[in-house]
Design an enzyme around this catalytic site. Structure first.
Site, PDB file in Angstrom:
ATOM      1  N   LYS A  30      12.622  25.153   6.949  1.00 48.92           N
ATOM      2  CA  LYS A  30      11.366  24.987   6.205  1.00 48.92           C
ATOM      3  C   LYS A  30      10.748  23.623   6.524  1.00 48.92           C
ATOM      4  O   LYS A  30      11.405  22.757   7.106  1.00 48.92           O
ATOM      5  CB  LYS A  30      11.609  25.154   4.708  1.00 48.92           C
ATOM      6  CG  LYS A  30      12.515  24.119   4.100  1.00 48.92           C
ATOM      7  CD  LYS A  30      12.716  24.411   2.629  1.00 48.92           C
ATOM      8  CE  LYS A  30      13.512  23.290   1.983  1.00 48.92           C
ATOM      9  NZ  LYS A  30      13.519  23.366   0.543  1.00 48.92           N
ATOM     10  N   TYR A 253      -1.905  -7.567   2.023  1.00 47.38           N
ATOM     11  CA  TYR A 253      -2.517  -7.298   0.719  1.00 47.38           C
ATOM     12  C   TYR A 253      -1.725  -7.995  -0.376  1.00 47.38           C
ATOM     13  O   TYR A 253      -0.496  -7.920  -0.379  1.00 47.38           O
ATOM     14  CB  TYR A 253      -2.524  -5.791   0.447  1.00 47.38           C
ATOM     15  CG  TYR A 253      -3.374  -5.012   1.422  1.00 47.38           C
ATOM     16  CD1 TYR A 253      -4.759  -5.143   1.416  1.00 47.38           C
ATOM     17  CD2 TYR A 253      -2.779  -4.156   2.342  1.00 47.38           C
ATOM     18  CE1 TYR A 253      -5.533  -4.423   2.316  1.00 47.38           C
ATOM     19  CE2 TYR A 253      -3.543  -3.437   3.242  1.00 47.38           C
ATOM     20  CZ  TYR A 253      -4.920  -3.570   3.226  1.00 47.38           C
ATOM     21  OH  TYR A 253      -5.672  -2.872   4.107  1.00 47.38           O
TER      22      TYR A 253
END
Ligand SMILES: Cc1ncc(COP(=O)(O)O)c(C=O)c1O
Length: 356
Positions: A30, A253
């Site tokens: 999956k 940042y």
């Protein structure tokens, strides 16, 4: 280009070969085969000897049928209402509840059906044997014959060691006995993920194990031998530029990094937008065989504190044989499958190498 996810095909096949239980392994593919790539992984698993696959997507199941022909079993772990394709491509489908049965019982003929038990994990599946009794009674009354080929559950606690897995396993074993007592004899009984398989081998009454992460070369829990789980992939990125910082200067940042002393940092062409988990930045990376601290992670960039040994042409490794994905899982960065599943296939390059 940003980072590159590179897979050593021979190592991938070797790992699948050595971890699988011969003729009794369903490979979980999956989420783009844990992001190793559906097509690559299915073909490599097939070469390694695997003859059964499980996924959550009908589209992926159909692709597997195209790739492997009619020699493999393909099991859909999510309930589907695409009965046309289930029949056309001979997919094994999951019956997850009495409600699903009531809604679709007239569509289920001539399809391999796997009864799912919810168990302690309780994400999906029949909650009790009474739900199954209801279904069997109704089939009797409606003169309906269904093909109960499989019976399965998912162990959500198999990597826990405080007794809860034993409770989960006990509930499931009781459910299997109850199902068999009702006269249903599924030929495929599967529950065990990698952790359960490593702990218990193939459990009694089970026909298959259903393995993901161990086949992909990561340890399902920490206390295991590295040599039994060899990671075939690396994640690396090039250096974009160096910046010289003097003591007290900040970078990033919110001044993510502040230089304690004069230093050099490398700005690297990879970030959380490429799928690097943010918590991964709390640890080291590798350049030229040496480890260096990551000091900031941004959307498309990562900043590393380096020394004079680092040159512009060198690759910066976030994951490789030494910096194992499972190592950081066990340091709390996020589950193996969380890091693999996060990798951004739109932005990362991808290389398969064959090491002869
Ligand atoms: C239903 C189901 N079965 C099997 C697996 C395989 O588990 P693992 O990757 O731990 O082997 C998963 C993985 O999440 C799953 O959801």
């Amino acid at each position: 280009m940003g980072g590159t996810f590179q897979i050593d095909e021979a190592q991938f096949i070797e790992q699948a070969r050595q971890f699988q239980l011969t003729d009794r392994t369903i490979a979980v593919v999956k989420n783009n085969a844990y992001n190793y790539g559906l097509e690559f992984a299915v073909k490599a698993f097939a070469i390694s000897g695997i003859r059964a696959f499980a996924t959550t997507s009908v589209d992926d199941a159909v692709k597997i049928r195209h790739m492997c022909g009619d020699k493999v079993d393909i099991i859909l772990m999510n309930p589907t209402t695409d009965f046309k394709r289930a029949r056309m491509f001979n997919l094994h489908i999951t019956l997850p509840s009495r409600d699903y049965y009531d809604a679709y019982k007239d569509e289920l003929h001539d399809i391999h059906i796997h009864l799912e038990y919810a168990g302690l994990f309780n994400r999906s599946g029949l909650s009790s044997i009474e739900e199954l009794e209801y279904i069997l009674n109704d089939m009797n009354e409606s003169d309906l014959e269904l093909n109960f080929t499989g019976l399965w559950t998912h162990f959500g606690y198999s990597d826990e060691f405080d007794g809860i897995y034993e409770t989960e396993r006990g509930m499931w074993e009781q459910f299997i006995s109850d199902v068999l007592e009702l006269g249903i004899k599924p030929s495929i009984i599967h529950a065990q993920n990698s952790a359960s398989y490593v702990r218990d081998g193939l459990l009694d009454k089970h026909s298959h194990v259903r393995l993901g992460i161990g086949l992909y070369g990561s340890k399902p829990y920490a206390d295991l031998d590295d040599t039994d789980f060899v990671q075939s992939s690396t994640l690396s990125a090039p250096i974009v530029q160096f910046r010289r910082l003097t003591a007290g200067m900040t970078l990033g940042y919110g001044a993510a990094f502040k230089a304690d002393e004069d230093c050099t940092v490398a700005v690297v062409d990879i970030g959380y937008g490429d799928g690097v988990l943010r918590a991964r930045a709390g640890h080291e990376c590798e350049i030229g065989g040496k480890t260096y601290p990551i000091v900031a992670l941004m959307m498309s960039h990562m900043v590393v504190l380096v020394d004079d040994d680092v040159e512009a042409h060198m690759s910066v490794y976030l994951y490789n044989k030494k910096l194992r994905i499972d190592k950081y899982t066990h340091l709390g960065v996020g589950a193996n499958s969380e890091q693999l599943g996060a990798l951004n296939y739109q932005s990362l390059g991808r290389e398969i190498i064959y090491d002869v």
